[in-house]
Write a protein that holds these residues in place. Structure first.
Motif, short mmCIF file in Angstrom:
data_model
loop_
_atom_site.label_atom_id
_atom_site.label_comp_id
_atom_site.label_asym_id
_atom_site.label_seq_id
_atom_site.Cartn_x
_atom_site.Cartn_y
_atom_site.Cartn_z
N ASN A 84 0.82 -1.22 0.00
CA ASN A 84 0.00 0.00 0.00
C ASN A 84 0.85 1.26 0.00
OD1 ASN A 84 -2.26 1.54 -0.12
ND2 ASN A 84 -2.68 1.44 2.09
N TRP A 85 1.84 1.25 -0.86
CA TRP A 85 2.71 2.42 -0.98
C TRP A 85 1.99 3.49 -1.79
CZ3 TRP A 85 4.86 4.24 -5.67
CH2 TRP A 85 5.84 5.22 -5.55
N GLY A 86 2.09 4.72 -1.34
CA GLY A 86 1.47 5.85 -2.06
C GLY A 86 -0.02 5.65 -2.29
N ASN A 87 -0.67 5.01 -1.34
CA ASN A 87 -2.12 4.75 -1.41
C ASN A 87 -2.50 4.01 -2.68
OD1 ASN A 87 -4.72 4.73 -0.49
ND2 ASN A 87 -5.24 6.69 -1.45
N LEU A 88 -1.71 3.06 -3.07
CA LEU A 88 -1.99 2.29 -4.27
C LEU A 88 -3.31 1.54 -4.13
CD1 LEU A 88 1.44 0.85 -5.38
CD2 LEU A 88 -0.13 2.22 -6.76
N ASP A 89 -3.54 1.06 -2.91
CA ASP A 89 -4.78 0.33 -2.69
C ASP A 89 -5.99 1.22 -2.97
OD1 ASP A 89 -3.24 -1.74 -2.03
OD2 ASP A 89 -3.72 -1.78 0.12
N GLY A 90 -5.84 2.47 -2.54
CA GLY A 90 -6.91 3.43 -2.79
C GLY A 90 -7.17 3.60 -4.28
N PHE A 91 -6.09 3.75 -5.01
CA PHE A 91 -6.24 3.92 -6.46
C PHE A 91 -6.86 2.70 -7.09
CE2 PHE A 91 -2.75 7.05 -5.77
CZ PHE A 91 -3.48 8.16 -6.17
N LYS A 92 -6.47 1.58 -6.56
CA LYS A 92 -7.00 0.34 -7.10
C LYS A 92 -8.50 0.27 -6.88
CE LYS A 92 -5.69 -4.38 -7.66
NZ LYS A 92 -5.01 -5.55 -7.21
N GLU A 93 -8.88 0.69 -5.68
CA GLU A 93 -10.30 0.71 -5.35
C GLU A 93 -11.06 1.62 -6.29
OE1 GLU A 93 -11.84 1.70 -1.21
OE2 GLU A 93 -10.43 0.03 -0.85
N THR A 94 -10.50 2.83 -6.47
CA THR A 94 -11.11 3.78 -7.40
C THR A 94 -11.27 3.15 -8.75
OG1 THR A 94 -9.60 5.30 -6.30
CG2 THR A 94 -10.99 6.22 -8.02
N CYS A 95 -10.26 2.48 -9.16
CA CYS A 95 -10.24 1.83 -10.46
C CYS A 95 -11.38 0.82 -10.56
CB CYS A 95 -8.91 1.13 -10.62
SG CYS A 95 -8.34 1.07 -12.30
N ASP A 96 -11.46 -0.01 -9.53
CA ASP A 96 -12.52 -1.02 -9.51
C ASP A 96 -13.90 -0.38 -9.54
OD1 ASP A 96 -10.79 -3.09 -9.50
OD2 ASP A 96 -10.75 -3.36 -7.31
N LYS A 97 -14.03 0.67 -8.72
CA LYS A 97 -15.32 1.36 -8.64
C LYS A 97 -15.70 1.91 -10.00
CE LYS A 97 -15.83 3.41 -4.49
NZ LYS A 97 -15.39 4.59 -3.71
N LEU A 98 -14.70 2.52 -10.65
CA LEU A 98 -14.94 3.08 -11.98
C LEU A 98 -15.41 2.01 -12.95
CD1 LEU A 98 -12.11 5.65 -12.74
CD2 LEU A 98 -14.59 6.05 -12.80
N LYS A 99 -14.78 0.88 -12.83
CA LYS A 99 -15.12 -0.21 -13.74
C LYS A 99 -16.58 -0.64 -13.55
CE LYS A 99 -11.83 -3.34 -13.45
NZ LYS A 99 -11.05 -4.58 -13.61
N LEU A 100 -16.97 -0.71 -12.28
CA LEU A 100 -18.32 -1.16 -11.98
C LEU A 100 -19.37 -0.12 -12.39
CD1 LEU A 100 -17.85 -2.88 -8.52
CD2 LEU A 100 -18.37 -3.95 -10.71
N THR A 101 -18.93 1.12 -12.33
CA THR A 101 -19.89 2.20 -12.56
C THR A 101 -19.63 2.93 -13.85
OG1 THR A 101 -18.53 3.69 -11.30
CG2 THR A 101 -20.24 2.53 -10.09
N VAL A 102 -19.21 2.21 -14.86
CA VAL A 102 -18.85 2.86 -16.13
C VAL A 102 -20.00 3.72 -16.66
CG1 VAL A 102 -18.21 2.45 -18.51
CG2 VAL A 102 -17.31 0.99 -16.71
#
Lengths: 471, 756
Positions: free
Chosen positions: B26-44
C-alpha cells in the motif's frame, strides 16, 4: 617377595584364564573385577563371584571384544589395572595404548603397547631379528611388489634348499597383509612360480587392497618350540625354560605340550639338543633385551630336523600353556605361578630373584581337554555336560571353568575348551605314564540336543603322548 | 467509451505492476487507487464520457506521478521484483523483435530437452545506406516464458546448459557470433548427469576459448546459472536488471541464520539486496559489466518496442566493437574516424563491419578475452606488490620463463631427439656407428643439465617407534609424521555407518591418530584439519608458500563482514582462504592450491581467485603439475557479490590456459565442495578425484528442497554418487592419498611436464 601391592584388577577375559587370574589376584591380596557375557553366565568364573548387590564384582558386558564396555566397567568400579588374559585384547596394542593413555589410565598387565606393536608385526619382528643376527625362516622381510625380483628370490631360496640336501625343496608365497593361513600357496618348481605369484598377488589385492607378497622357505619336518620369558619393568629378564608344542590340531591349535623342549629319552636327535635349547633361549633373551621387553612373553621357534632353529614370532602375552614351563621350574623348591608373577611385575614390582635361583628339574605335560571330534576335522561339539570329574594327585593339576557340581551348557559362541590338565614327573617317561593314567581316570559325560553322548579329544590326547618331543 | 475502457485497463495494469513492485505494501495509497479503479469499472455507465475521461485522466496523472517517484526511489529489491514480473520482456520477445528471423533449435514449447534454455539461429539485418546487410548469429539464452510453468522461470537444468554448449560449438564451427541473453534466477540444482555444477564448468571452460565473438546481455543474472552462458567478450546489462551471486532471499537466509521452513524477514531481504550490490550501476562500477542498456522507467515490458529497437542497436554495436577490437589497427582507425564524424546514433551504424574473423583476429580475440577477465575484480583484494616490486617481479618471471623454456623445452627436447636419432641408428645394428656415436651421446648427456631423469628417492627418517633400528620404510608412506590435535581427547565416536556395517565405536586418539580419521570397518572418513594434509601428503619440509601477502578484503563494504574477515585472519594467521605453495611429492615438484575450511569455510573471493590464477601462471611457467586440493569450499563468497562470481570465468580461463599449454591439472575434493568453484575452475579439470566420504555438488539439501521441492536422499552428493554420475574420475582413500597422487603424477599429463 613383598605383599604390599595396591590396586584393583579388571579381568577382561573368560574361562579358565579368568579363574587363574582371579586366584592369582587373591594370592597377591588384590581386589579384582570380572566381566562376562550372557552366554557365559553359568561359567565358573562368573558363578564364583557376585553378579549383583553392593559388592558386585562381576559385570555383564555385550562382548569381550568391546573396549568401550570394558573401560566403562573399569571406570565404574574404580579399577586401576587391567589384565587381558590371552586371546581377545591381549596382543592388541591399540587396546593397551588406549588403556594406558586414557584420561583415567589403567595399568596394562602385559608388555607396554610400543613393544606389543613392534613385535606384533611379524614382518617387523623378522627384520629386527635379522638385524640382530637371530635366525629366522629364510625369505623376504618386507613385501615384494615386483615379479622379477620375486622370482629371483624364489630361485635363490630353492637353490639354497638343494644345497642343504633338503629332499623336496619348496617355498611359500604369502599375502603380506594376510594372516591366519589365508592367501598362502606352496611352490616346488620355479616354473610354477610366476603363475602362483600372480594368483597370490591378485588375491591379496582383492582381499586386502595391497598386492605385497612375502616369500619364504617352506619347512616340513620340524618341531615347534617355545621359550618362556619373564621380564620386569626394571630391566630384569629371565627365562623359564623351553617347551615343545608340536602336536597341534588341523586348525593349528595346540593340543599336547611338554617341557622341556627336547629330551633325549624320547628321540635320537641328529643334533645336540641341549645346545639347541640353550641357543634359542639365548637368542630369545637377546631380542627381548633389544626391544626392552617388560613383561611375560613367549618366543616361538621352529627347529628343523637338522637342528637349525628359526624364530617364528613373539607372543606378547601370557599363554595358555605357561604352566607347562612352570612345572619344570623351581623357585625355592616350589613351582612358580607365572600369572602371579606377571601381575606382580606388571604392577611395577621388581623381580626379587635371579636366573640362577631358578632350578629346572623333571618334565611336565599339558593336556588340553576339548569337546571336539578329532576324527571329523576337530569339529566342535556343542551340548550339555552332566558329569565332569578329574582325578587329584600331588603330581597333577587341572584348570577349568566348567563346574563339577552342576550341569553346564557349552556356549556355542566360544571354543569348546573344557579343561587344562597338567601332569609332571621326575622324568619324561614318568610324566608320560602319569599322563596316560590321568587321562584314563577322567570322567566326562554329557549329551547334545539329540541325546548323543559327548565327544571329547581324550583318546586323541592319549594316542599322541608317544609322539611328544619326536620328529 | 471503449477506448476509455481500454485506457482504464491499462491503468489498472500499471497499478498492479506498481503494487507488485512495492510488494503489496500500500505504498502511495496504491490500494486506494486500485479501489477507485474497480469502482470506476463497476460504474462505467453512471458517468458521462467526459466525466469518465476526467476520472481516468486524474487517475493517470496520479499513477504517472507515482511511477516517477517509484523510478526515482527504486531500491535494489524492487529491481529484483521488476525482473521477476511476468510482464517483463523475455528472450522470445527479443527473438521476435530484435532479430529479423529466427529458428529455434531443439524444441517447441514444452517439447524440449529443457524449455528453460532456448537456442536459436537468428538473422539480424543492418540497414546501411539503405542497403540491407544480413548477418547470421547464434542466440542462446534462458526463457522465462512469462509465467509458463514448464519454462521453470528460466532456471536451467544441466541438460539445458549442455544444449547451449552444443550450439556454442556449432556457432564456432560456422564462425558466427553468439548473442547470449541471461534470464535466469539460477541453475536448477540437480546432480544427475550432466550435473548442474559440472555442466556449468564445462560450459565456462569451453567458452573461455571459443573462437567466435560473444556478446551477452544480462537481465536476470543469478550466479552460476548466469555464468553458464555469461562469459563473453562484451557484457551488457539492462538498467533494471540484476546480476548477483545469490538471490537476496538466499543471502538473507544465510545472513539471518534462518531455519528451514521459517520465514525470512522482509527487511533483511531488502538489506541484503542492498548489500549485494546487484544493480546495473553497481556492476558497471565494479567492472563486472561493460555497458548498461537503458530501459524505460520501471523496466521494459514485453511490449516496449522502443526498447527492443534500442536493444538491437546496442547488441549490434557491441558485436561490432568486439569484432573491431580484433581487427588490425588501420581498419579500426578508419572506423573510428567515421564514427566521430557521425552525428547521430542512427548514423553511427552506417558502417558495415564484417563479423567474420581470420585466424590472426581470432588469436587477438582470445587474447583480449583473457586480458579482459584477468583485469576483472582486481579491486577485491589487497597485497599486490608496489610498482617497483612489480617491476622486479616481472623481470624475475621473465627470466624464469626463459630459463624453464630453455631448460625443459629446448634442451630437453633437443636431447631427446638426438637420443632418438642415435637410438634409431644404433638400433639398426651397425656396431661401428654406435662406437662412433657413443662418445657424442656421452658428451651430450654430460653437458645437459637434465642428467638423469630417475629420481633419487630420499630415505625418510622414521619418526617415533619403540625400536631403535629404523625399519626400512617405504618413502611413500608418511605415517607418524604428524598427529592431529583432534586426537587429544579421551572419548569415543560412533561411526555413522555403525548400524549398516556394525562398526565399533572408535576411540578418538586411535581414529585421528593412527587411522588417519578413517573407520577401520567401513572406511568412513571423518573430517581432518587441513594441516594433516600439509604434513602427510607432501615430502617433509618441502612446502614453500607464495603470495601469502594477497589479502581478502571487503570490496563491497558489506556491513559486518570486516569483523568476520578479521576473525578468520586471526584464527588462521593467513590472509586468504586459498593457500598456494610449491611442494614436492616423491621429489616431483608441484604447485598446489588449497582451499581450506578454517578461512570463511573455504569460500572463493577475489583474493582466493587471484592466488589460484597466479598458481596457474607459476605452474605454467615452470612446467610443473598443478594440484588443486579442496579441503572444503562453501562456494563463492557472497559478500563480494558479482566480484566473487567473476572468479568463476576468471579462474577457469587461467586454468584453461595452463592446461592448453600442456599442464597437468589434478583436482582432489575433500569434505564438502559445493557451488561456484565446483561449477567452474574445479569442475573443469579432466582429472577430478574425491576423498572417500566427501561430498561434491552444486547446491546443498536445503537449497534443493526450497528451489525444486525435491527431497533428496542424504547421500545425494556423496563421492560415490558423483562417481556414478561421471562427475569425478575416482575415489581415493585418505590413507593412500600420497601414493595415489604420486601415481597420478607419473601416469597422467602431457610430455610437456618438466619431469617427463
Amino acid at each position: 617377595m613383598s605383599n604390599n601391592l595396591q590396586g584393583k584388577v579388571l579381568i577382561a577375559n573368560r574361562g579358565e584364564i579368568a579363574i587363574r587370574i582371579m586366584n592369582a589376584c587373591k594370592d597377591l591380596g588384590l581386589e579384582y573385577i570380572v566381566v562376562y557375557t550372557d552366554a557365559d553366565k553359568d561359567s565358573e568364573h562368573v558363578q564364583r563371584n557376585r553378579i549383583s548387590g553392593a559388592d558386585q564384582n562381576a559385570w555383564r558386558i555385550t562382548s569381550y571384544t568391546e573396549p568401550n564396555d570394558i573401560f566403562a566397567v573399569a571406570d565404574h568400579t574404580q579399577c586401576t589395572a587391567i589384565h587381558p588374559g590371552y586371546g581377545f585384547f591381549s596382543e592388541d596394542y591399540r587396546f593397551a595404548r588406549r588403556a594406558t593413555l586414557r584420561d583415567r589410565p589403567l595399568t596394562f598387565i602385559g608388555p607396554n603397547w610400543e613393544v606389543i606393536k613392534s613385535l606384533g608385526d611379524k614382518i617387523n619382528t623378522k627384520r629386527v631379528a635379522n638385524a640382530l643376527k637371530i635366525p629366522t625362516i629364510p625369505g623376504t622381510d618386507s613385501p615384494i611388489y615386483n615379479e622379477m625380483e620375486a622370482e629371483e628370490i624364489a630361485q635363490r631360496l630353492l637353490d639354497d634348499q638343494v644345497a642343504q640336501d633338503i629332499k623336496a625343496p619348496s617355498i611359500l608365497v604369502k599375502a603380506a597383509a594376510g594372516g591366519g593361513g589365508m592367501g598362502i600357496e606352496e611352490v616346488t618348481e620355479i616354473e610354477q612360480f610366476r603363475r602362483i605369484y600372480r594368483q597370490v598377488q591378485n588375491y591379496a589385492k582383492r582381499q586386502f587392497g595391497d598386492g605385497g607378497v612375502l616369500i619364504e622357505q617352506c619347512l616340513r619336518d620340524y618341531n615347534h618350540l617355545e621359550v618362556q620369558l619373564v621380564c620386569s619393568r626394571h630391566g630384569e629378564r629371565i627365562h623359564f625354560g623351553s617347551r615343545n608344542c608340536t602336536i597341534q590340531s588341523t586348525g593349528r591349535q595346540k593340543r599336547v605340550e611338554a617341557a622341556p623342549g627336547f629330551h633325549s629319552s624320547c628321540f635320537t636327535y641328529d643334533f645336540d639338543e641341549q645346545k639347541v635349547l640353550e641357543q634359542i633361549v639365548d637368542y630369545s633373551l637377546k631380542l627381548a633385551a633389544h626391544v626392552h621387553y617388560d613383561n611375560v612373553g613367549t618366543w616361538e621357534w621352529i627347529v628343523s630336523r637338522s637342528g637349525r632353529p628359526y624364530l617364528l614370532e613373539v607372543n606378547t602375552r601370557i599363554q595358555v600353556e605357561n604352566d607347562v614351563s612352570a612345572r619344570i621350574s623351581y623357585l625355592n623348591h616350589q613351582h612358580p605361578n607365572l600369572i602371579r608373577e606377571q601381575i606382580r611385575l606388571g604392577l611395577g614390582e621388581k623381580m626379587g630373584y635371579k636366573q640362577k635361583s631358578v632350578e629346572f628339574k623333571g618334565a611336565s605335560i599339558e593336556l588340553r581337554v576339548v569337546a571336539e571330534d578329532t576324527r571329523r576335522g576337530f569339529a566342535p561339539w556343542i551340548g550339555t555336560i552332566t558329569e565332569f570329574h578329574f582325578p587329584q594327585y600331588d603330581w597333577s593339576t587341572v584348570y577349568s571353568h566348567v563346574p563339577s557340581d552342576r550341569e553346564y551348557g557349552i556356549p556355542s559362541e566360544y571354543d569348546p575348551n573344557l579343561a587344562l590338565a597338567l601332569v609332571w614327573g621326575d622324568s619324561m617317561a614318568e610324566a608320560k605314564i602319569r599322563a596316560a593314567q590321568f587321562i584314563d581316570e577322567i570322567v566326562i559325560r554329557g549329551q547334545d540336543s539329540h541325546g548323543g553322548p559327548i565327544i571329547t579329544n581324550l583318546e586323541y590326547l592319549k594316542n599322541n603322548l608317544d609322539r611328544l618331543l619326536t620328529f | 467509451m471503449n477506448a476509455l475502457l481500454k485506457q482504464l485497463h491499462k491503468i489498472e495494469e500499471r497499478i498492479n505492476y506498481l503494487v507488485q513492485l512495492k510488494d503489496y505494501s500500500n505504498w502511495g495509497n496504491l490500494d486506494g487507487f486500485k479501489e477507485t479503479c474497480d469502482k470506476l469499472k463497476l460504474t462505467v455507465y453512471d458517468h458521462s464520457e467526459d466525466q469518465f475521461a476526467g476520472e481516468i485522466q486524474k487517475l493517470h496523472e496520479s499513477i504517472c506521478f507515482l511511477e516517477e517517484r517509484a523510478e526515482e526511489q527504486l531500491t535494489p529489491m524492487e529491481r529484483v521484483r521488476i525482473v521477476r514480473s511476468i510482464q517483463r520482456f523475455s528472450l522470445k520477445d527479443i527473438l521476435e523483435n530484435v532479430y529479423e528471423d529466427y529458428t529455434e533449435l531443439g524444441g517447441e514449447g514444452d517439447a524440449n530437452i529443457d524449455p528453460a534454455m532456448v537456442c536459436a539461429k537468428a538473422t539480424i539485418v543492418r540497414r546501411i545506406k539503405n542497403k540491407p546487410y544480413t548477418a547470421s548469429v547464434m542466440v542462446i539464452g534462458q526463457e522465462t516464458g512469462h509465467g509458463e510453468e514448464f519454462r521453470n522461470g528460466g532456471s536451467c537444468k544441466p541438460e539445458g546448459n549442455e544444449k547451449a554448449l552444443r550450439y556454442m560449438k556449432v556457432a564456432e564451427t560456422e564462425g558466427i557470433p553468439i548473442h547470449f541473453y541471461v534470464f535466469t534466477p539460477g541453475s536448477f540444482p540437480v546432480e544427475e548427469y550432466p550435473g548442474a555444477a559440472q555442466q556449468i564448468a564445462r560450459n565456462i571452460y569451453t567458452m573461455s576459448k571459443l573462437r567466435v565473438p560473444m556478446i551477452s546481455m544480462i537481465s536476470e543474472g543469478g550466479s552460476g546459472g548466469a555464468e553458464a552462458i555469461g562469459l563473453s567478450d562484451y557484457r551488457m546489462m539492462c538498467s533494471h536488471g540484476y546480476y548477483s551471486v545469490i538471490s537476496p532471499e538466499g543471502a538473507a537466509a544465510i545472513e539471518g541464520k534462518v531455519k528451514e521452513g521459517s520465514k525470512v524477514p522482509k527487511e533483511l531481504i531488502e538489506v541484503c539486496a542492498e548489500r549485494l550490490k546487484l544493480t546495473a550501476t553497481d556492476n558497471l562500477a565494479l567492472g563486472t559489466i561493460d555497458h548498461i542498456i537503458q530501459e524505460p522507467p520501471l523496466g521494459a515490458r514485453r511490449d516496449d518496442f522502443a526498447f527492443f529497437a534500442k536493444l538491437r542497436a546496442d547488441v549490434m554495436r557491441a558485436t561490432d566493437k568486439v569484432v573491431l577490437g580484433t581487427k588490425s589497427f588501420r581498419a579500426f582507425r578508419s572506423y573510428e574516424i567515421r564514427r566521430k564524424k557521425a552525428e547521430t546514433e542512427a548514423q553511427e551504424l552506417q558502417v558495415d563491419v564484417s563479423w567474420d574473423l581470420n585466424d590472426d583476429e581470432i588469436k587477438r580475440l582470445l587474447a583480449q578475452r583473457s586480458q579482459k577477465y584477468r583485469a576483472m575484480s582486481t579491486q577485491g583484494f589487497s597485497g599486490l606488490p608496489t610498482p617497483t616490486e612489480k617491476f622486479f617481479r616481472r623481470m624475475q618471471e621473465m627470466t624464469e620463463e626463459v630459463y624453464f623454456t630453455i631448460r625443459y623445452d629446448i634442451l630437453k627436447n633437443h636431447q631427446k631427439q638426438v637420443q632418438k636419432v642415435f637410438k634409431d641408428v644404433s638400433g639398426e645394428g651397425t656396431v661401428i656407428l654406435k662406437r662412433v656415436t657413443s662418445p657424442i651421446t656421452t658428451a651430450l648427456e654430460f653437458l645437459s643439465p637434465q642428467k638423469d631423469k630417475k629420481f633419487v628417492r630420499p630415505q625418510l627418517p622414521s619418526a617415533g617407534g619403540a625400536l631403535p633400528p629404523s625399519s626400512a620404510q617405504d618413502p611413500i608412506e608418511l605415517t607418524d609424521t604428524y598427529t592431529s590435535p583432534l586426537a587429544n581427547m579421551d572419548r569415543t565416536i560412533t561411526c555413522p555407518n555403525s548400524e549398516k556395517y556394525g562398526c565399533k565405536d572408535l576411540w578418538v586418539p586411535d581414529l585421528f591418530g593412527e587411522f588417519a580419521g578413517v573407520c577401520e570397518i567401513c572406511g568412513h572418513h571423518f573430517a581432518l584439519e587441513h594441516k594433516w594434509y600439509l604434513k602427510n601428503i607432501f615430502d617433509p619440509d618441502s612446502i614453500r608458500l607464495f603470495n601469502s601477502e594477497i589479502t581478502a578484503e571487503n570490496p563491497l563494504g558489506y556491513t559486518g563482514f570486516d569483523e568476520r574477515l578479521q576473525s578468520s585472519k586471526k584464527k588462521t594467521g593467513r590472509n586468504a582462504g586459498n593457500m598456494t605453495f610449491h611442494a614436492r611429492i616423491m621429489d616431483i615438484r608441484v604447485v598446489v592450491s588449497m582451499l581450506y575450511s578454517d578461512f570463511r569455510n573455504g569460500t572463493v573471493g577475489s583474493a582466493e581467485g587471484e592466488k589460484f590464477i597466479q598458481a596457474c601462471e607459476v605452474a605454467k611457467r615452470t612446467k610443473r603439475p598443478l594440484i588443486s586440493y579442496v579441503h572444503t569450499t562453501g562456494g563463492i563468497r557472497i559478500q563480494e557479490g558479482t566480484l566473487g562470481v567473476t572468479q568463476m570465468p576468471k579462474c577457469t580461463m587461467a586454468v584453461r590456459e595452463y592446461i592448453d599449454a600442456g599442464g597437468l591439472y589434478i583436482v582432489v575434493y575433500d569434505n564438502n565442495s559445493y557451488a561456484g568453484p565446483v561449477a567452474s575452475f574445479l569442475g573443469c579439470s579432466p582429472y577430478q578425484f574425491a576423498i572417500r566420504s566427501s561430498r561434491i555438488g552444486f547446491a546443498g539439501h536445503r537449497v534443493i528442497r526450497e528451489t525444486t521441492g525435491i527431497d533428496i536422499p542424504p547421500d545425494y552428493h556423496s563421492a560415490r554418487n558423483a562417481l556414478k554420475r561421471g562427475h569425478i574420475q575416482g575415489i581415493w582413500d585418505r590413507r593412500e592419498f600420497r601414493r595415489n597422487l604420486y601415481k597420478s603424477l607419473m601416469t597422467m599429463g602431457s610430455p610437456h611436464l618438466y619431469y617427463r
